[in-house]
Structures are given as C-alpha cells and as structure tokens.
Design an enzyme around this catalytic site. Structure first.
Site, PDB file in Angstrom:
ATOM      1  N   THR A 285       0.861  -1.184   0.000  1.00 33.12           N
ATOM      2  CA  THR A 285       0.000   0.000   0.000  1.00 33.12           C
ATOM      3  C   THR A 285       0.897   1.234   0.000  1.00 33.12           C
ATOM      4  OG1 THR A 285      -0.119   0.342   2.403  1.00 33.12           O
ATOM      5  CG2 THR A 285      -1.637  -1.273   1.449  1.00 33.12           C
TER       6      THR A 285
ATOM      7  N   ALA B  71       3.176  -0.911   4.728  1.00 28.12           N
ATOM      8  CA  ALA B  71       2.451   0.286   5.154  1.00 28.12           C
ATOM      9  C   ALA B  71       3.471   1.415   5.304  1.00 28.12           C
ATOM     10  CB  ALA B  71       1.738   0.034   6.476  1.00 28.12           C
TER      11      ALA B  71
ATOM     12  N   ILE C 272       7.463  -1.969   6.935  1.00 28.54           N
ATOM     13  CA  ILE C 272       7.376  -0.514   6.924  1.00 28.54           C
ATOM     14  C   ILE C 272       7.945   0.030   5.626  1.00 28.54           C
ATOM     15  CG2 ILE C 272       7.887   1.603   8.163  1.00 28.54           C
ATOM     16  CD1 ILE C 272       6.236  -0.499   9.736  1.00 28.54           C
ATOM     17  N   LYS C 273       7.129   0.784   4.919  1.00 28.34           N
ATOM     18  CA  LYS C 273       7.550   1.369   3.647  1.00 28.34           C
ATOM     19  C   LYS C 273       8.169   2.741   3.914  1.00 28.34           C
ATOM     20  CE  LYS C 273       5.650   0.915  -0.999  1.00 28.34           C
ATOM     21  NZ  LYS C 273       4.405   0.939  -1.802  1.00 28.34           N
ATOM     22  N   ILE C 274       9.375   2.928   3.382  1.00 29.64           N
ATOM     23  CA  ILE C 274      10.145   4.144   3.651  1.00 29.64           C
ATOM     24  C   ILE C 274      10.749   4.638   2.336  1.00 29.64           C
ATOM     25  CG2 ILE C 274      12.172   5.071   4.852  1.00 29.64           C
ATOM     26  CD1 ILE C 274      11.723   2.973   7.018  1.00 29.64           C
TER      27      ILE C 274
END
Length: 218
Positions: free
Chosen positions: A27, A57, A83-85
């Site tokens: 996402t 996310a 965790i999307k960074i």
C-alpha cells in the site's frame, strides 16, 4: 517469482486472496487515500489479517526520528507488517535503526541501482524499483530491476527486489525474466494476467460440445 497485490482496496484483496496466488500486499498513502470510510490503522490491521505474507504500510514523516517513531508504532499492529520508507538520507538512517530492532522495511520510490544498493546496505528487507514511472520519463524501468538483481546476486545481498509501478501483464513477464523476487501488481493487472481470449473460446467450445453430448444421451 512471488506476486504481491498493490492496493488498499479491501474487496480487491479479498478476491485476490481467494484465488490463492498472492503472497503479500503493498500500500501507499495515495492508494489509502482512494479508500473512504476506514482509518489507516484499521485498514492495515484488516489487510494483514487477510494475507499471510508481508503487508507494506508507509510512514509519512520526512525526518529519520519521525520515521522510526511511526514505524515502531505500525510494527505493533500485525506480525506481518513491513514498513515502507522512501529512499532519502533520512529514510536510509531510519532503515538502519529499524533493521537493528528487527523491523522489516520496504524501501520505496527507488529509481536507480545505486539507490537500491544503498537501501540494501542500510538493512532493507525489500527495495522497490518503480518500473512504470521510469518508463513514463523515457527510461528503461525494467533494466533498473535487472541491474539491481544482478548486483545483489554478485554480492550475496539478501534484500529482495520488488518490481513496482507495474502497468500491464508484459511488465510482470519482464520482471520474472529479470529475476525479480517479487512483482507487486494492481488488481486490474492481476485479472489481465488470468484472462486470455483463447481460454475463453476453449471453454465456450467445450461447453457447447458437452451440451450436444448430453442432449444425445438423454
């Protein structure tokens, strides 16, 4: 190659999960903004409960401290969250800190093999080259995927390469040929991968012939 679904639409994820071919979900803030009536945490928790694999996310802070703080909170929502960074200096700093804590990360908005290499060196679990957006500005997006995979294989780097910003089924085939570990695809593209006019025509012919056979046997 694994297939992830690139969406925040709960109904699309339910349908794809029933088919049984997706191994995760990605996402981003843009995808989540399209969905109404559900909060960020609620959406992430619900998606994580529907799939066994990683669910990406994204944080929205731009500084490393804020990214880490958000990430540590999101990581408590489900065992399979990643965790999307974004790949920035702050993003790399946050990734290094999170990798020490055992938090899985997906480094996003990757547009070059150099960015991908830095993401891996910082401890990223996944890195996501954006194929379609590179193609849009006249670059060969899939070559970035292939070059990244080659570099990682040369040095035994364990970070997995996600071919992202996939626009059509041919992108998926090209990603598999480039040895990407994962392609994350919109629901529409997943449906296009399933469908073929010759399959439809074959089913129609089989059913017509079966109907004739049953009629003759009655």
């Amino acid at each position: 190659m694994k297939i992830f679904l690139d969406t925040a639409n709960i109904e699309e994820i339910k349908q794809a999960a029933r088919i049984g071919v997706i191994s995760g979900v990605t996402t981003n803030p843009s995808l989540l903004a399209k969905e109404t009536g559900i909060g960020f945490e609620e959406a992430v928790r619900e998606i994580c409960a529907m799939v066994d694999g990683p669910v990406s996310a994204e944080v929205t802070s731009l500084d490393a401290e804020g990214m880490v703080r958000e990430a540590m909170e999101i990581a408590t929502w489900a065992r399979n969250v990643a965790i999307k960074i974004p790949i920035t200096a702050s993003g790399l700093e946050a990734t290094r800190k999170l990798s020490v804590e055992g938090v899985r990360t997906n480094l996003t908005l990757c547009f070059s093999p150099n960015q991908a290499l830095l993401a891996a060196l910082a401890g990223a679990t996944f890195v996501s080259p954006f194929v379609g957006r590179l193609d849009d500005v006249g670059h060969d997006g899939m070559q970035v995927v292939a070059d990244t995979v080659e570099i990682f294989r040369n040095y035994g780097i364990q970070t997995e390469v996600i071919a992202a910003s996939i626009r059509h089924p041919l992108h998926v085939t090209a990603a598999a040929k480039a040895r990407a570990h994962i392609a994350t695809v919109p629901f529409k593209v997943l449906m296009q991968m399933i469908q073929h006019p010759l399959t439809d025509a074959g089913i129609k012919k089989f059913m017509e012939d079966w109907g004739k056979f049953v009629g003759m046997s009655a």
